[in-house]
Enzyme design. Structure first.
Site, PDB file in Angstrom:
ATOM      1  N   CYS A  10     110.118  23.190  11.332  1.00  0.00           N
ATOM      2  CA  CYS A  10     108.920  23.924  10.932  1.00  0.00           C
ATOM      3  C   CYS A  10     108.452  25.076  11.966  1.00  0.00           C
ATOM      4  O   CYS A  10     107.540  24.795  12.850  1.00  0.00           O
ATOM      5  CB  CYS A  10     107.813  22.991  10.629  1.00  0.00           C
TER       6      CYS A  10
ATOM      7  N   CYS B 198     104.669  25.603  12.129  1.00  0.00           N
ATOM      8  CA  CYS B 198     103.872  24.674  12.895  1.00  0.00           C
ATOM      9  C   CYS B 198     104.043  24.919  14.010  1.00  0.00           C
ATOM     10  O   CYS B 198     103.173  24.618  15.045  1.00  0.00           O
ATOM     11  CB  CYS B 198     104.515  23.339  12.307  1.00  0.00           C
ATOM     12  N   ASP B 199     105.280  24.982  14.631  1.00  0.00           N
ATOM     13  CA  ASP B 199     105.689  24.762  16.013  1.00  0.00           C
ATOM     14  C   ASP B 199     106.071  26.079  16.829  1.00  0.00           C
ATOM     15  O   ASP B 199     106.032  26.229  17.978  1.00  0.00           O
ATOM     16  CB  ASP B 199     106.773  23.845  16.334  1.00  0.00           C
TER      17      ASP B 199
END
Ligand code: NDP
Length: 308
Positions: A134, A137-138
């Site tokens: 992701c 997300c990261d």
């Protein structure tokens, strides 16, 4: 057999939020968390983009807090795993792994989606230490660093483009000599000076040490094996929506995502609602999943009121 007003399947942000709203609406929901309480979110490291947290929050704490809130509102949260469903008539029947059955007047499906991985032991070893599925997300953790994205579809192109706004360089590892992505997405990638596409390449191994990922070993289709140095390795080879249990009854798209037409959480089966990543191939964020859990609970409440 036990019969309840509202059944929820799935213990991620969508399911827990649905449980909070359904409890407050007096539906006394019973939620089955499934095999991975917390959901897909728990496979990431730290969450910096969930509103309400000025400091990064770890996924276990965030989903744990959602769960606690649902319990505090009166939700009945159970550890059980659902193995079968009969949605041919109401009340709907769910069969549980332990052999039991439960029926519900309304059902909210919030079983999420599972990111596909290559299946390499090294990829598993460095999950959360540089391996991620992701970028949204990261990606933030790779500012001015070098990353690689595997895949040649729309998701890979979108993630590579997103990462190029943060990282100093982005490699795209594509197993054929063409993208699968739409022309518009391809164009965006190919015109981006920060993205280098490595065509005809497959990942043999994710390289790393105690600090995490340090590189990737690739094998070109002509047999050449070579390493590239990267700090992050992002998978973007597709997701599998966890809709298998319900596909006999609810309509899904060509990739298995449950269809919820219009601006609602309604499926084609009256009284069955879907929320979160199992019906969302596009946004796949904790916040969008939570929001759709809220919508599903409100839709279920309205449905049950009208039926009463
Ligand atoms: P796709 O299935 O479209 O693409 C997967 C990509 O990963 C392909 O390039 C595929 O290669 C590659 N791949 C699959 N398995 C492996 C493997 N083992 N090793 C290496 N590469 C692999 O998935 P997406 O997640 O990209 O998209 C899913 C759906 O969502 C699509 O319909 C897409 O159009 C849509 N979508 C739309 C967006 C938008 O409109 N903005 C954004 C994101 C997704 P190969 O081509 O060789 O099979």
């Amino acid at each position: 057999m036990e019969t309840v007003k509202c059944l929820i399947v799935g213990g991620g942000p969508a399911g827990y939020t649905a449980a909070i709203y359904a409890s407050r609406a007096g539906l006394s929901p019973v939620l089955y968390e499934g095999p991975e309480p917390g959901g897909q979110l728990t496979t990431t490291t730290l969450i910096e983009n969930y509103p309400g947290f000025a400091e990064p929050v770890d996924p276990i704490s965030l989903t744990g807090a959602m769960r606690q809130q649902a319990l505090a509102m009166g939700a009945d949260i159970r550890r059980g795993i659902v193995r079968g469903a009969d949605l041919s008539k109401r009340p709907f029947v769910l069969s549980l792994e332990d052999g039991g059955e439960i029926t519900g007047e309304a059902l909210i499906i919030a079983t999420g989606a599972t990111a596909k991985y290559l299946g390499l032991p090294s990829e598993h070893k460095f999950r959360g230490m540089g391996v991620s599925a992701c970028a949204t997300c990261d990606g933030f953790f790779y500012r001015k660093k070098v990353v690689a994205v595997v895949g040649g579809g729309d998701t890979a192109c979108e993630e590579a483009t997103y990462l190029s706004g943060l990282a100093s360089k982005v490699y795209m590892i594509v197993r054929r000599d063409v993208f699968r992505a739409s022309q518009a997405m391809q164009k965006r990638v190919l015109e981006n000076p920060k993205i280098e596409v490595l065509w005809n390449c497959n990942t043999q191994e994710v390289l790393g040490d105690a600090s995490g990922v340090t590189g990737v070993r690739l094998r070109r289709n002509d047999g050449e094996v070579f390493d590239i140095a990267v700090d992050g390795f992002f998978l973007a080879i597709g997701h599998h929506p966890n809709s298998d249990l319900f596909r006999e009854w609810v309509n899904v798209d060509e990739n298995g995502y449950i269809l919820t037409p219009g601006n609602s959480s309604h499926t084609n089966v009256k009284g069955v609602f879907a929320a979160g990543d199992v019906q969302d191939p596009r946004y796949r964020q904790a916040i969008t999943a939570a929001a759709s859990g809220c919508r599903a609970a409100i839709d279920a409440e309205k449905f049950l009121k009208e039926e009463a």
